[in-house]
Design an enzyme around this catalytic site. Structure first.
Site, PDB file in Angstrom:
ATOM      1  CB  SER A  65      -0.948  -0.058   1.190  1.00 66.65           C
ATOM      2  OG  SER A  65      -1.815   1.013   1.202  1.00 66.65           O
ATOM      3  CG  ASP A 277      -3.291   3.912  -1.108  1.00 69.40           C
ATOM      4  OD1 ASP A 277      -3.934   3.649  -2.134  1.00 69.40           O
ATOM      5  OD2 ASP A 277      -3.259   3.146  -0.123  1.00 69.40           O
ATOM      6  CG  ASP A 279      -2.950  -0.664  -2.084  1.00 71.45           C
ATOM      7  OD1 ASP A 279      -3.076   0.504  -1.655  1.00 71.45           O
ATOM      8  OD2 ASP A 279      -3.381  -1.653  -1.472  1.00 71.45           O
ATOM      9  CG  ASP A 281      -6.462   0.532  -0.574  1.00 69.25           C
ATOM     10  OD1 ASP A 281      -5.669   1.486  -0.417  1.00 69.25           O
ATOM     11  OD2 ASP A 281      -6.432  -0.498   0.135  1.00 69.25           O
ATOM     12  CG  ASN A 373      -7.206   6.444   5.896  1.00 72.46           C
ATOM     13  OD1 ASN A 373      -8.106   6.129   5.135  1.00 72.46           O
ATOM     14  ND2 ASN A 373      -6.710   5.596   6.792  1.00 72.46           N
ATOM     15  NE  ARG A 508      -0.936   5.528  13.200  1.00 75.31           N
ATOM     16  CZ  ARG A 508       0.258   5.634  12.604  1.00 75.31           C
ATOM     17  NH1 ARG A 508       0.998   6.718  12.779  1.00 75.31           N
ATOM     18  NH2 ARG A 508       0.718   4.674  11.834  1.00 75.31           N
TER      19      ARG A 508
HETATM   20  C1  16G Z   1      -4.268   0.156   7.384  1.00 72.71           C
HETATM   21  C2  16G Z   1      -5.753  -0.001   7.149  1.00 72.71           C
HETATM   22  C3  16G Z   1      -6.444   1.335   7.235  1.00 72.71           C
HETATM   23  C4  16G Z   1      -6.136   2.005   8.547  1.00 72.71           C
HETATM   24  C5  16G Z   1      -4.650   2.075   8.784  1.00 72.71           C
HETATM   25  C6  16G Z   1      -4.392   2.527  10.197  1.00 72.71           C
HETATM   26  C7  16G Z   1      -6.893  -1.541   5.674  1.00 72.71           C
HETATM   27  C8  16G Z   1      -7.040  -2.013   4.257  1.00 72.71           C
HETATM   28  N1  16G Z   1      -6.022  -0.560   5.844  1.00 72.71           N
HETATM   29  O1  16G Z   1      -3.690   0.893   6.354  1.00 72.71           O
HETATM   30  O2  16G Z   1      -7.816   1.110   7.138  1.00 72.71           O
HETATM   31  O3  16G Z   1      -6.650   3.305   8.579  1.00 72.71           O
HETATM   32  O4  16G Z   1      -4.087   0.782   8.624  1.00 72.71           O
HETATM   33  O5  16G Z   1      -3.034   2.503  10.451  1.00 72.71           O
HETATM   34  O6  16G Z   1      -7.531  -2.034   6.577  1.00 72.71           O
HETATM   35  P1  16G Z   1      -2.486   2.673  11.932  1.00 72.71           P
HETATM   36  O7  16G Z   1      -3.094   1.563  12.757  1.00 72.71           O
HETATM   37  O8  16G Z   1      -1.029   2.610  11.791  1.00 72.71           O
HETATM   38  O9  16G Z   1      -2.954   4.021  12.404  1.00 72.71           O
HETATM   39 MG    MG Z   2      -3.741   1.223   0.270  1.00 72.70          MG
END
Ligand code: 16G
Ligand code: MG
Length: 545
Positions: A65, A277, A279, A281, A373, A508
């Site tokens: 991604s 992004d 990939d 999505d 996002n 975060r």
């Molecule tokens: C991943 C998730 C996205 C989420 C992000 C949070 C999928 C396909 N992608 O990219 O939805 O917002 O993680 O990242 O589920 P974090 O946990 O590092 O904040």
């Molecule tokens: Mg992505």
């Protein structure tokens, strides 16, 4: 089980580095590409088991991604195009982490626990992004499938949502569409052309859109699609991978987190720009005003625009459907207020991660879900789709209602309901703006975002932070939530929460408040609280200058 010796032998060609432990996290496995060969082989094996279990085709996407070029990852796709079931995420971790000698035992354990009939056929679709490591890693997935005697179809280069689409098409016997790239392009572009064809007053300027493809797969696929759009959309493509580095200073994640335009694009004041992004999505929009000020329209703005459009159409056709918007704690407070108070729609908040939003959205006739996002889509229940179809087909429906009904039908068709899809979401937004004759500034003015700030804090072990209430409150460590509550009280219209990241070794911090200074100060104060109460490492967090 005749296949087991073959699997064992093949697995030795994809050896696991001793002691390496990885976890199937929010969006699958993701780490430096050098550590992933054994994981890919094993996920090929697991996908075949999942296929035997569900008696359906399963997808395996090789991508990391928005991560840097040197990383890679893998996501499994369930029969209807949704993310792998949570129970099987556990099996994925178990298989990926078993040492070479224990691999067969781990595999047999899954077969036993799930009572898998090994004589059942297995079918797996494989896709990959443009990373240099993706070709050989996807070959390892294919090796895993064939080691267990499964059938595979290698789609080669695809966006993640395209692979989700293929899987759903295959398992609905073509009801959702044709499981080819051509089928995808045709379905979406025909719906887009139908949606926009009656918007007669649309000028060439309004048809123009600047796209930043993050130097990723989205660029290739958008190029392939362009001829199907019949010049109804004029795309200026930037960061198409011909020179820049994947996701480097560009792409939806960069734009959203940095709140600035990607490098490598030219965009005139008032023009619409959007970023995918790596990939494809995720999608965010933006524009520069006449003072050169950057304005971001993120997933919350996208959800609001789509919700407004759909609600108006439902009113016009007289359909009474249960519509909801699903968000996470990151949704800007202004968007939630606007949706609840002005639009009077149901708003649900879930934990971060697409699967959580997707499941919540499935509970409604129409579930619009977006993460701030930019990842999101719209789900229509079967009943809702049927009602829309009946309306269009019913000869007694009056002309005006039929017209609105047709718009709804084409809206359903332009949307990729399996998962967030930057190309599909972009076409939907472009269609809505065209139909409504709306500029990006007018869209932006629907509500004003509260200033906000996101920060990261490094701690020794981020698992010490536990949350509840869809990540909006911290349960542990002791005293942290009380501190946050006290700090929030010192700012106007403020809100703040913390959560351990699911993709990075950090905690975060999110804060929003009436002014940017206030949001920045609150985010800093909360970071200090995390640092002191949750075992911060390195130097104390500093105030942004
Ligand atoms: C991943 C998730 C996205 C989420 C992000 C949070 C999928 C396909 N992608 O990219 O939805 O917002 O993680 O990242 O589920 P974090 O946990 O590092 O904040
Ligand atoms: Mg992505």
């Amino acid at each position: 089980m005749a296949q087991f010796p073959e699997v064992l032998q093949q697995s030795t060609l994809h050896p696991k580095p001793v002691g390496l432990l990885l976890q199937y996290a929010t969006a699958g496995f993701r780490t430096n590409a050098q550590h992933l060969d054994h994981v890919m082989f094993r996920m090929g094996v697991l996908a075949t088991l999942r296929s035997k279990k569900t008696k359906a085709t399963i997808g395996v996407m090789v991508t990391a991604s928005h991560n840097p070029e040197e990383d890679n990852g893998v996501k499994l796709i369930d029969p209807m195009g949704e993310m792998l079931s949570q129970k099987w995420e556990g099996f994925a971790t178990q298989l990926a982490n078993s040492e070479q000698d224990d691999f067969l035992t781990a595999l047999k354990d899954v077969v036993e626990k799930e009572s898998i009939d090994m004589s059942q056929e297995g079918s797996v679709f494989v896709g990959r992004d443009t990373r240099s490591s993706s070709a050989s890693l996807s070959q390892s997935v294919l090796d895993g499938v064939s080691a267990l005697g499964g059938h595979s179809k290698d789609y080669g280069l695809l966006t993640t949502p395209q692979l989700h689409y293929m899987v759903r098409c295959q398992n609905t016997q073509g009801k959702y569409g044709e499981a080819t790239l051509e089928g995808y392009y045709k379905k979406l572009s025909q719906a887009f052309i139908q949606l926009t064809k009656n918007a007669s007053n649309c000028t060439d300027d309004q048809k123009h859109l600047t796209v930043d493809a993050a130097n990723g797969i989205g660029a290739l696929k958008l190029r392939e699609m362009e001829c199907h759009l019949k010049k109804e959309l004029h795309i200026s493509l930037f960061n198409d991978g011909s020179k820049g580095k994947l996701n480097h200073q560009c792409g939806a994640d960069f734009v959203k987190t940095q709140q600035k335009a990607p490098t490598g694009i030219t965009i005139n004041p008032g023009e619409r720009g959007c970023s995918f992004d790596g990939d494809a999505d995720r999608l965010v929009y933006y524009y520069m005003d006449s003072e050169g000020q950057f304005h971001l329209l993120d997933g919350d703005k996208i959800a609001t625009l789509i919700c407004t459009f759909l609600k108006e159409l439902f009113t016009q056709v007289g359909l009474n459907l249960k519509v909801a918007v699903v968000q996470t704690a990151y949704a800007n407070g202004s968007s939630t207020n606007y949706l609840e108070d002005t639009m009077k729609v149901i708003v649900r908040c879930t934990k971060t991660g697409v699967k959580h939003l997707h499941h919540a959205a499935q509970e409604f006739d129409v579930g619009i879900y977006f993460e701030a996002n930019g990842h999101g889509t719209v789900l229509f229940s079967e009943a809702a789709e049927e009602k829309i179809q009946q309306l269009v087909e019913n000869v007694t429906t009056d002309e005006e209602k039929r017209r609105a009904g047709l718009l709804l039908q084409n809206t359903v068709n332009v949307i990729n309901q399996t998962v967030g899809d930057a190309i599909s979401d972009m076409l939907l937004i472009e269609a809505i703006l065209t139909i409504k004759g709306m500029t990006i500034q007018q869209w932006d003015a629907i509500y004003s975002d509260l200033p906000n700030r996101q920060l990261k804090v490094k701690v020794a072990d981020r698992r010490v932070i536990d949350t509840k209430d869809a990540e909006r409150r911290a349960v542990s460590p002791e005293g942290l939530q009380e501190s946050i509550d006290t700090l929030v009280k010192n700012h106007r219209r403020a809100r703040s929460f913390v959560r351990p990241s699911g993709t990075e070794d950090v905690v975060r911090v999110y804060a929003e408040a009436e002014t940017q200074e206030s949001a920045d100060a609150l985010a800093h104060e909360v970071s200090l609280a995390v640092y002191h109460l949750a075992g911060g490492v390195g130097g104390e967090p500093k105030l942004l200058s």
